[in-house]
Every structure is written in structure tokens, then in C-alpha cells.
Design a protein around this motif. Structure first.
Motif, PDB file in Angstrom:
ATOM      1  N   THR A 324      13.312 -14.502 -11.295  1.00  0.00           N
ATOM      2  CA  THR A 324      13.678 -14.848 -12.662  1.00  0.00           C
ATOM      3  C   THR A 324      15.184 -14.701 -12.824  1.00  0.00           C
ATOM      4  N   ALA A 325      15.856 -15.786 -13.123  1.00  0.00           N
ATOM      5  CA  ALA A 325      17.308 -15.767 -13.264  1.00  0.00           C
ATOM      6  C   ALA A 325      17.694 -15.229 -14.628  1.00  0.00           C
ATOM      7  N   THR A 326      18.496 -14.158 -14.636  1.00  0.00           N
ATOM      8  CA  THR A 326      18.981 -13.573 -15.884  1.00  0.00           C
ATOM      9  C   THR A 326      20.479 -13.736 -15.949  1.00  0.00           C
ATOM     10  N   PRO A 327      21.021 -14.026 -17.109  1.00  0.00           N
ATOM     11  CA  PRO A 327      22.469 -14.192 -17.217  1.00  0.00           C
ATOM     12  C   PRO A 327      23.187 -12.891 -16.873  1.00  0.00           C
ATOM     13  N   PRO A 328      24.243 -12.962 -16.039  1.00  0.00           N
ATOM     14  CA  PRO A 328      24.955 -11.736 -15.661  1.00  0.00           C
ATOM     15  C   PRO A 328      25.731 -11.175 -16.846  1.00  0.00           C
ATOM     16  N   SER A 329      25.920  -9.870 -16.809  1.00  0.00           N
ATOM     17  CA  SER A 329      26.688  -9.199 -17.854  1.00  0.00           C
ATOM     18  C   SER A 329      28.173  -9.372 -17.595  1.00  0.00           C
ATOM     19  N   ALA A 330      28.989  -8.946 -18.596  1.00  0.00           N
ATOM     20  CA  ALA A 330      30.436  -9.058 -18.459  1.00  0.00           C
ATOM     21  C   ALA A 330      30.947  -8.181 -17.325  1.00  0.00           C
ATOM     22  N   GLU A 331      30.363  -6.977 -17.187  1.00  0.00           N
ATOM     23  CA  GLU A 331      30.799  -6.091 -16.103  1.00  0.00           C
ATOM     24  C   GLU A 331      30.475  -6.701 -14.744  1.00  0.00           C
ATOM     25  N   GLU A 332      29.288  -7.296 -14.641  1.00  0.00           N
ATOM     26  CA  GLU A 332      28.914  -7.924 -13.373  1.00  0.00           C
ATOM     27  C   GLU A 332      29.841  -9.095 -13.038  1.00  0.00           C
ATOM     28  N   LEU A 333      30.179  -9.869 -14.056  1.00  0.00           N
ATOM     29  CA  LEU A 333      31.085 -10.985 -13.822  1.00  0.00           C
ATOM     30  C   LEU A 333      32.458 -10.506 -13.362  1.00  0.00           C
ATOM     31  N   ALA A 334      32.962  -9.428 -14.013  1.00  0.00           N
ATOM     32  CA  ALA A 334      34.266  -8.892 -13.621  1.00  0.00           C
ATOM     33  C   ALA A 334      34.222  -8.339 -12.203  1.00  0.00           C
ATOM     34  N   HIS A 335      33.128  -7.634 -11.899  1.00  0.00           N
ATOM     35  CA  HIS A 335      33.008  -7.086 -10.550  1.00  0.00           C
ATOM     36  C   HIS A 335      32.919  -8.214  -9.511  1.00  0.00           C
ATOM     37  N   ALA A 336      32.174  -9.273  -9.838  1.00  0.00           N
ATOM     38  CA  ALA A 336      32.065 -10.400  -8.908  1.00  0.00           C
ATOM     39  C   ALA A 336      33.410 -11.075  -8.710  1.00  0.00           C
ATOM     40  N   ALA A 337      34.206 -11.197  -9.798  1.00  0.00           N
ATOM     41  CA  ALA A 337      35.523 -11.821  -9.671  1.00  0.00           C
ATOM     42  C   ALA A 337      36.442 -10.974  -8.800  1.00  0.00           C
ATOM     43  N   GLN A 338      36.372  -9.638  -8.977  1.00  0.00           N
ATOM     44  CA  GLN A 338      37.195  -8.768  -8.141  1.00  0.00           C
ATOM     45  C   GLN A 338      36.781  -8.844  -6.677  1.00  0.00           C
ATOM     46  N   ALA A 339      35.450  -8.862  -6.446  1.00  0.00           N
ATOM     47  CA  ALA A 339      34.966  -8.956  -5.063  1.00  0.00           C
ATOM     48  C   ALA A 339      35.382 -10.284  -4.425  1.00  0.00           C
ATOM     49  N   ARG A 340      35.319 -11.353  -5.235  1.00  0.00           N
ATOM     50  CA  ARG A 340      35.718 -12.657  -4.720  1.00  0.00           C
ATOM     51  C   ARG A 340      37.206 -12.678  -4.376  1.00  0.00           C
TER      52      ARG A 340
END
Length: 515
Positions: A324-340
Motif C-alpha cells: 500500500t503506497a502511502t505519501p511520504p512525510s516531510a521528514e522522509e522527503l528531506a532525508h531522501a533528498a539528503q541521501a540523494r
């Protein structure tokens, strides 16, 4: 069996009828030459009519003049406006069933005529051995199908046609094919095609080059060659084993069929009053019927790039596995951007770790960078080439995360944006050294930052930036260089411009080093 074909009258004093030994002609081939209007087609028609009862015939007819043979002698007219494969099959049946044919090329352009003739002649040549019956193959206007030089047609069509004509004249005898070719000009006909004929009928010609070549074929001297200008229509000079052992004049006899196209004849103009003629010519033209406009379909969108497809697969993976796809949170998005960003920086460091990377073009480095992105499975769209160049300049400057305040580095990037792309990395290298209080980079390091091995180029770049007001250079008491950056308000520590050593590849030893 010897069959003599009567083609006309021997015009020499005391001559009689001019007979062509048909059996010898099948073995030795014939070349007919003469300017337009000299009677070549008339001669070919006489030869075809007289030999029709004795031998199978094939006529390659570019103008459709010989189709009238079908009415009296039963030739089958083959229209050449069909595929090359069909022409090859028809040629095979012609040889199998021993039917005389006229291949009409009328209505085709020059290249189509060459391809059709090549296909049909190739079909005759490639017939089964059981069907190698004697056949007289007459090619009118042979210079069209075996040209001496390339013309307006494609090289492919010329090679096909010239190859088929060469096979006919050089190798056709063993397959029962006897070539009879007619040309307006010997100079336009390929020499390897003309040279295979042993019998010649030379008609009227005016150009010196054609007269000289005709005289050479007949064994005549230059003075005798002038006589070709004086030949009347239908008069030829004959030589060859099937004709005569010595050059003799020949007057071609009459024919029983006529060509569809004849020479123009003078005729009076119609008696039309001037006003009526004006009305006939300048009468209002009927409007052309409106043609329906073709429906224009919009152009299809461009195909997605490989990076877009990979990113789409990465995004669609959870849904495909049933999660089930759930929209990511703001913290998850920021963490993903930093990891990227961290993954991209690591790839850039690995890319520049190669000692030769500094001297490769940006395009080559960008392709290598995209491959490494796919190997590392970095999510999201790949940076554009412009973004990659910006990141590459920062990476070449050797800036480590957290060592320089973001606001200060943003001012450095903004100041570097006014410079050409190949110099921005040099400016950032100097800015990094100034912000860190490090010595001024030597010329070798500056040259490496711009993809060069030349210290002289590094000095010229620094001088160029100084002439534009981006940097100011000075030397201390020891002669070491200091570079100030007025836009940033900082300057480097003194540094030796010559203190640079080319980095060596790590790992591996010199196999030839002395032990």
C-alpha cells in the motif's frame, strides 16, 4: 547449320547481298554505332525481322519502338513497370519456353529503366543450365545501360545495370546469349562492354573522338575515319567474322514493320484565324477541383529517456509488489533528498578519483556519471548536463561539506557564474583556498581543474580573470603568489606556483622496475 541473314546490299563495286552468318553472330556478338538519325533502329529491326524464324529473340527497348514486332512475328511485349523480382521470374520463363519478347521500358525514368533492364538481363543470365538455348539479345541505346561515366542516376543502379551488360557481353556466350548492342556514341559506352564485340556496323558520326574510336575498332587510319561523316542514313561500314573480313560499305534493306515513333516530317500549319487562335490559347482555364486536405496527425511525443524509465520503475515498484503506497512525510522527503545529494557527491568523488578524469571532456564524464547513477540505483531524475557541470566545478574545487559556510559559498558560485563554464572551476578552486586560508594553488593544480596539463594555460587563465577584475594577484617577499577575490573579500595565503606534482595511480607496481 549455316544460316545467312540478309540485312541489305553490299555497296562496294561488284558487291551483292550482305549476309550475316547467324551461327557465327551468336558466338561473336555485334556492336552498332551511329548518331541519332543514322538508321540504327532501322538496322536492328531488319536484323530482327530476318532472323525471327531462326532464333529466339529478346529486345531491351527503352522507347517502345519495337513493340510492333508482336503484330507480325509473335513477340510477347513485357511491360517493365513491375517489380524487379517479377522481371527476374518472367525472364526465367522466357528462357524455359523459348518465347521471343520485347521488354518495353517506355514511361520509366532513367534509373528505373536501368534497374528493370538489369533485373531482366540478370534473369536471362541466371536461368537453369537446361534452358541455355541460343538467344539473340538486342539492347537499343546501350549507352543508357552501360555508361562510361556516372550520371544523374544513383551509383547502385549504375552498378547493377553495368554488371548485367558486362555479363551479357563477356560471359553470355556460354549460356547461349548473343549480345547485339546499339549506341549513339562509342565514347559514352563502357569500354569493357564494347570491347567484347567482334562484329561492327558503324554508321554516320561527326565527333572526332567517336570517329577515331570507330576507326580504331575497324582497323582504319585517321584519314579513312573522315568517311564516317559522309555516310548517308541507313549506310554502315561492316566488319567482323559474321559479316566480312575487310571493312565493306552496307546499305540496309527495307523492313516490314514500322516503329511507333518516326522522324518528324514537315507539315503545314492549320489555317486558324488570329482571333480564334487567341481564344483557343488564352481562354479562361477551368478551376481545378478542390482536393480534400489530408488529415494531419499530431507528431507523436518523443520517447522517454532511459533515466525517466528507470525513475518510473523505481516509483512503481511498491505498487507492483502489492504494498500500500502511502505519501511520504516531510521528514522522509528531506532525508531522501539528503541521501540523494550525498550519493551524487560520492559518485562525483569516485569519478574524479581517476587521475585521467580531469582531462576528459565534460560530455564523456557526464555519460560515465549517468552509468554510475544507474549502477548505484540513485532514485529520482538524473541531473541535467547544466546541473552536472555546476556540481563538477564544485567537486573539482575540492570543497568538502561543512568546511565553508553555505552563504559564503553561494556568493562564490554567484561570482563564478559571470565567467565562461571552463573557467568557473578555476575560480571556485581559488575561492575555496581563500575561504580556508590555504596557500594559493600551484599552476599544475589550476590547470588540472580546467582539464589541462599545461601550467602555461593555468597562468593565462589567472591573467584573464585578473584582466576582467575577478581576481587580483600579487607576490610576497619570497616571490610566492597571493590571489585576492574582491567580490568575496578574501584572499589566499602565499603559495608557490611551481609546487605541484602530477598525482600517480595507486596500486600496481612497475613490472619493468629494477629489482
Amino acid at each position: 547449320m549455316t544460316v545467312g541473314i540478309d540485312i541489305g546490299e553490299n555497296a562496294a563495286p561488284g558487291g551483292g547481298r550482305m549476309l550475316v552468318d547467324l551461327e557465327e553472330l551468336l558466338a561473336t556478338r555485334l556492336l552498332v554505332q551511329g548518331n541519332s538519325g543514322s538508321g540504327k533502329s532501322h538496322l536492328l529491326r531488319r536484323l530482327l525481322e530476318q532472323s525471327a524464324p531462326w532464333v529466339q529473340q529478346c529486345v531491351i527497348d527503352p522507347e517502345g519502338d519495337f513493340v510492333t514486332l508482336a503484330e507480325k512475328y509473335g513477340h510477347v511485349v513485357v511491360e517493365a513497370d513491375r517489380s524487379e523480382a517479377d522481371l527476374v521470374r518472367v525472364a526465367g520463363r522466357v528462357r524455359q519456353h523459348r518465347v521471343s519478347v520485347v521488354v518495353s521500358l517506355e514511361g520509366l525514368d532513367a534509373e528505373q529503366q536501368m534497374r528493370a533492364a538489369a533485373a531482366f538481363l540478370g534473369g536471362l543470365f541466371d536461368a537453369d543450365r537446361d534452358h541455355w538455348y541460343p538467344m539473340l539479345v538486342v539492347v537499343d541505346e546501350a549507352q543508357l545501360f552501360a555508361p562510361m561515366a556516372a550520371g544523374e542516376v544513383s551509383d547502385d543502379a549504375r552498378k547493377l545495370s553495368l554488371g548485367a551488360m558486362t555479363n551479357l557481353m563477356c560471359r553470355g556466350r556460354k549460356r547461349g546469349l548473343a549480345g547485339v548492342i546499339a549506341t549513339q556514341r562509342l565514347a559514352k559506352l563502357a569500354k569493357n562492354v564494347a570491347a567484347e564485340a567482334s562484329n561492327f556496323l558503324m554508321g554516320r558520326t561527326f565527333l572526332d573522338i567517336d570517329m577515331a574510336r570507330a576507326a580504331d575498332l575497324l582497323g582504319m587510319d585517321r584519314r579513312q575515319a573522315e568517311s564516317f561523316r559522309d555516310l548517308a542514313r541507313g549506310h554502315f561500314v561492316a566488319l567482323g567474322p559474321a559479316l566480312s573480313r575487310r571493312p565493306v560499305p552496307v546499305r540496309i534493306g527495307t523492313v516490314e514493320t514500322a516503329a511507333r515513333s518516326t522522324s518528324p516530317k514537315l507539315m503545314p500549319l492549320p489555317e486558324t484565324p488570329a482571333e480564334a487562335a487567341r481564344d483557343l490559347i488564352l481562354a479562361p482555364l477551368e478551376p481545378e477541383p478542390m482536393r480534400p486536405r489530408p488529415e494531419r496527425r499530431p507528431a507523436p511525443p518523443p520517447p522517454p529517456s532511459t533515466n525517466d524509465l528507470l525513475a518510473e520503475l523505481v516509483r512503481a515498484r511498491p505498487a507492483a509488489s502489492g504494498e500500500t503506497a502511502t505519501p511520504p512525510s516531510a521528514e522522509e522527503l528531506a532525508h531522501a533528498a539528503q541521501a540523494r545529494a550525498a550519493a551524487i557527491d560520492e559518485i562525483l568523488r569516485d569519478l574524479l578519483a581517476d587521475p585521467d578524469a580531469a582531462f576528459r571532456s565534460v560530455a564523456v564524464l557526464y555519460q560515465d556519471f549517468l552509468v554510475r547513477l544507474r549502477i548505484k540505483r540513485v532514485p529520482g531524475d538524473a541531473p541535467t548536463l547544466a546541473a552536472f557541470k555546476k556540481r563538477l566545478s564544485v567537486a573539482r574545487a575540492g570543497v568538502e561539506a561543512g568546511t565553508i559556510p553555505e552563504e559564503s559559498w553561494a556568493r562564490a558560485e554567484s561570482a563564478a557564474a559571470d565567467l565562461p563554464e571552463d573557467i568557473q572551476g578555476v575560480y571556485l578552486l581559488l575561492a575555496r583556498a581563500a575561504f580556508e586560508g590555504a596557500p594559493c594553488p600551484p599552476d599544475g593544480e589550476i590547470a588540472r581543474a580546467c582539464g589541462s596539463r599545461s601550467p602555461g594555460r593555468a597562468r593565462r587563465l589567472v591573467q584573464y580573470m585578473e584582466s576582467r577584475g575577478h581576481v587580483v594577484t600579487r607576490a610576497d617577499l619570497r616571490g610566492q603568489r597571493i590571489v585576492a577575490l574582491p567580490d568575496l573579500g578574501v584572499e589566499t595565503a602565499p603559495g608557490d606556483p611551481a609546487a605541484w606534482e602530477e598525482p600517480q595511480e595507486s596500486g600496481g607496481s612497475d613490472l619493468f622496475a629494477a629489482g
